[in-house]
Design an enzyme around this catalytic site. Structure first.
Site, PDB file in Angstrom:
ATOM      1  N   HIS A  11      -5.568   2.967   3.550  1.00  0.00           N
ATOM      2  CA  HIS A  11      -5.811   1.594   3.121  1.00  0.00           C
ATOM      3  C   HIS A  11      -6.990   1.016   3.909  1.00  0.00           C
ATOM      4  O   HIS A  11      -7.324   1.512   4.995  1.00  0.00           O
ATOM      5  CB  HIS A  11      -4.557   0.745   3.337  1.00  0.00           C
ATOM      6  CG  HIS A  11      -3.487   1.021   2.338  1.00  0.00           C
ATOM      7  ND1 HIS A  11      -2.153   1.019   2.669  1.00  0.00           N
ATOM      8  CD2 HIS A  11      -3.552   1.305   1.015  1.00  0.00           C
ATOM      9  CE1 HIS A  11      -1.443   1.287   1.580  1.00  0.00           C
ATOM     10  NE2 HIS A  11      -2.266   1.467   0.579  1.00  0.00           N
ATOM     11  N   LYS A  15      -8.778   2.564   7.456  1.00  0.00           N
ATOM     12  CA  LYS A  15      -9.806   3.583   7.240  1.00  0.00           C
ATOM     13  C   LYS A  15     -10.485   4.000   8.544  1.00  0.00           C
ATOM     14  O   LYS A  15     -10.678   5.186   8.799  1.00  0.00           O
ATOM     15  CB  LYS A  15     -10.838   3.104   6.229  1.00  0.00           C
ATOM     16  CG  LYS A  15     -10.287   3.070   4.802  1.00  0.00           C
ATOM     17  CD  LYS A  15     -11.364   2.731   3.805  1.00  0.00           C
ATOM     18  CE  LYS A  15     -10.834   2.459   2.422  1.00  0.00           C
ATOM     19  NZ  LYS A  15      -9.867   3.367   1.868  1.00  0.00           N
ATOM     20  N   THR A  37      -9.569  10.521  -1.282  1.00  0.00           N
ATOM     21  CA  THR A  37      -9.967   9.452  -2.186  1.00  0.00           C
ATOM     22  C   THR A  37     -11.412   9.067  -1.853  1.00  0.00           C
ATOM     23  O   THR A  37     -11.889   9.299  -0.740  1.00  0.00           O
ATOM     24  CB  THR A  37      -9.020   8.247  -2.053  1.00  0.00           C
ATOM     25  OG1 THR A  37      -8.913   7.881  -0.690  1.00  0.00           O
ATOM     26  CG2 THR A  37      -7.654   8.569  -2.630  1.00  0.00           C
ATOM     27  N   GLY A  38     -12.091   8.489  -2.821  1.00  0.00           N
ATOM     28  CA  GLY A  38     -13.535   8.302  -2.746  1.00  0.00           C
ATOM     29  C   GLY A  38     -14.069   7.547  -1.555  1.00  0.00           C
ATOM     30  O   GLY A  38     -14.940   8.034  -0.829  1.00  0.00           O
ATOM     31  N   THR A  39     -13.590   6.342  -1.317  1.00  0.00           N
ATOM     32  CA  THR A  39     -14.123   5.528  -0.234  1.00  0.00           C
ATOM     33  C   THR A  39     -13.795   6.141   1.120  1.00  0.00           C
ATOM     34  O   THR A  39     -14.666   6.268   1.989  1.00  0.00           O
ATOM     35  CB  THR A  39     -13.571   4.089  -0.316  1.00  0.00           C
ATOM     36  OG1 THR A  39     -13.799   3.583  -1.630  1.00  0.00           O
ATOM     37  CG2 THR A  39     -14.232   3.190   0.699  1.00  0.00           C
ATOM     38  N   THR A  40     -12.553   6.547   1.297  1.00  0.00           N
ATOM     39  CA  THR A  40     -12.144   7.172   2.551  1.00  0.00           C
ATOM     40  C   THR A  40     -12.954   8.444   2.793  1.00  0.00           C
ATOM     41  O   THR A  40     -13.468   8.668   3.893  1.00  0.00           O
ATOM     42  CB  THR A  40     -10.633   7.481   2.530  1.00  0.00           C
ATOM     43  OG1 THR A  40      -9.913   6.262   2.345  1.00  0.00           O
ATOM     44  CG2 THR A  40     -10.180   8.150   3.812  1.00  0.00           C
ATOM     45  N   SER A  58     -11.935   6.387  -6.060  1.00  0.00           N
ATOM     46  CA  SER A  58     -11.331   5.433  -5.137  1.00  0.00           C
ATOM     47  C   SER A  58      -9.857   5.292  -5.493  1.00  0.00           C
ATOM     48  O   SER A  58      -9.481   5.407  -6.666  1.00  0.00           O
ATOM     49  CB  SER A  58     -12.056   4.092  -5.271  1.00  0.00           C
ATOM     50  OG  SER A  58     -11.385   3.084  -4.571  1.00  0.00           O
ATOM     51  N   GLY A  59      -9.012   5.032  -4.489  1.00  0.00           N
ATOM     52  CA  GLY A  59      -7.570   4.926  -4.718  1.00  0.00           C
ATOM     53  C   GLY A  59      -7.180   4.033  -5.877  1.00  0.00           C
ATOM     54  O   GLY A  59      -6.487   4.463  -6.802  1.00  0.00           O
ATOM     55  N   ASP A  64      -5.574   7.913  -5.993  1.00  0.00           N
ATOM     56  CA  ASP A  64      -4.193   8.186  -5.578  1.00  0.00           C
ATOM     57  C   ASP A  64      -3.505   9.073  -6.610  1.00  0.00           C
ATOM     58  O   ASP A  64      -2.779  10.009  -6.261  1.00  0.00           O
ATOM     59  CB  ASP A  64      -3.392   6.882  -5.426  1.00  0.00           C
ATOM     60  CG  ASP A  64      -3.909   5.984  -4.313  1.00  0.00           C
ATOM     61  OD1 ASP A  64      -4.530   6.499  -3.367  1.00  0.00           O
ATOM     62  OD2 ASP A  64      -3.677   4.765  -4.400  1.00  0.00           O
ATOM     63  N   ASP A  84      -1.335   0.662   5.468  1.00  0.00           N
ATOM     64  CA  ASP A  84      -1.322  -0.634   6.143  1.00  0.00           C
ATOM     65  C   ASP A  84      -0.063  -1.376   5.698  1.00  0.00           C
ATOM     66  O   ASP A  84      -0.003  -1.889   4.584  1.00  0.00           O
ATOM     67  CB  ASP A  84      -2.571  -1.430   5.792  1.00  0.00           C
ATOM     68  CG  ASP A  84      -2.600  -2.796   6.447  1.00  0.00           C
ATOM     69  OD1 ASP A  84      -1.704  -3.094   7.258  1.00  0.00           O
ATOM     70  OD2 ASP A  84      -3.518  -3.572   6.142  1.00  0.00           O
ATOM     71  N   HIS A  91      -2.564  -2.056  -6.001  1.00  0.00           N
ATOM     72  CA  HIS A  91      -2.217  -0.778  -6.644  1.00  0.00           C
ATOM     73  C   HIS A  91      -1.003  -0.137  -5.949  1.00  0.00           C
ATOM     74  O   HIS A  91      -0.870   1.079  -5.900  1.00  0.00           O
ATOM     75  CB  HIS A  91      -3.429   0.158  -6.650  1.00  0.00           C
ATOM     76  CG  HIS A  91      -3.892   0.591  -5.291  1.00  0.00           C
ATOM     77  ND1 HIS A  91      -4.468  -0.275  -4.403  1.00  0.00           N
ATOM     78  CD2 HIS A  91      -3.865   1.789  -4.683  1.00  0.00           C
ATOM     79  CE1 HIS A  91      -4.768   0.384  -3.297  1.00  0.00           C
ATOM     80  NE2 HIS A  91      -4.407   1.636  -3.440  1.00  0.00           N
ATOM     81  N   ASP A  94       0.807   2.756  -7.531  1.00  0.00           N
ATOM     82  CA  ASP A  94       0.150   4.062  -7.406  1.00  0.00           C
ATOM     83  C   ASP A  94       0.484   4.709  -6.062  1.00  0.00           C
ATOM     84  O   ASP A  94       0.712   5.913  -5.971  1.00  0.00           O
ATOM     85  CB  ASP A  94      -1.367   3.928  -7.536  1.00  0.00           C
ATOM     86  CG  ASP A  94      -1.800   3.394  -8.882  1.00  0.00           C
ATOM     87  OD1 ASP A  94      -1.109   3.668  -9.878  1.00  0.00           O
ATOM     88  OD2 ASP A  94      -2.823   2.686  -8.938  1.00  0.00           O
ATOM     89  N   ARG A 100       6.145   9.302  -3.655  1.00  0.00           N
ATOM     90  CA  ARG A 100       7.292   9.898  -4.342  1.00  0.00           C
ATOM     91  C   ARG A 100       7.026  11.366  -4.676  1.00  0.00           C
ATOM     92  O   ARG A 100       7.891  12.226  -4.483  1.00  0.00           O
ATOM     93  CB  ARG A 100       7.602   9.121  -5.626  1.00  0.00           C
ATOM     94  CG  ARG A 100       8.856   9.603  -6.343  1.00  0.00           C
ATOM     95  CD  ARG A 100       9.121   8.818  -7.614  1.00  0.00           C
ATOM     96  NE  ARG A 100       8.144   9.055  -8.654  1.00  0.00           N
ATOM     97  CZ  ARG A 100       8.098  10.154  -9.423  1.00  0.00           C
ATOM     98  NH1 ARG A 100       8.980  11.117  -9.265  1.00  0.00           N
ATOM     99  NH2 ARG A 100       7.186  10.287 -10.353  1.00  0.00           N
TER     100      ARG A 100
END
Length: 123
Positions: A11, A15, A37-40, A58-59, A64, A84, A91, A94, A100
């Protein structure tokens, strides 16, 4: 358990913590395939350009869910997801679906520094 492919997601407020953890452990992580994920993933690549990272969306835009699909398709052996717990997330469904699937498919996941260190000790 053998870990060959690991997933990274965090989150926004977590990050920098994840990037710092990856920097500290990059020698061990170099031997793994990495999905993120993209940004991370972009932030990790900036600090650790020697790591080979397959960046997903991106998530909130489906990243995700892409990690979840990798779990279902047996392409992800472990996941580090710095969550976080103090901020709302639009989201959130997601995020819950991804967690899960990790539980359902028995994929180990770390949600903070202590559990990430423990997961890395499996290597």
């Amino acid at each position: 358990m053998t870990i060959k492919t690991i997933g990274f997601v965090a989150h926004d407020e977590k990050k920098s913590e994840l990037v710092g953890w990856v920097e500290k452990n990059q020698a061990k992580l170099e031997q793994l395939s990495i999905l993120s994920t993209g940004t991370t993933g972009g932030l990790i690549q900036e600090k650790c350009p020697q790591l080979s990272i397959q960046r997903l969306k991106s998530g909130p835009l489906g990243g995700d869910q892409q990690l979840g699909a990798a779990i279902c398709e047996d392409r992800l052996d472990a996941m580090v997801f710095f969550i976080d717990p103090l901020s709302p997330h639009p989201h959130d469904v997601d995020v819950k679906a991804l967690l899960r699937l990790a539980i359902l498919y028995n994929v180990p996941f770390a949600c903070n520094l202590a559990s990430a260190d423990a997961l890395l000790n499996l290597l």
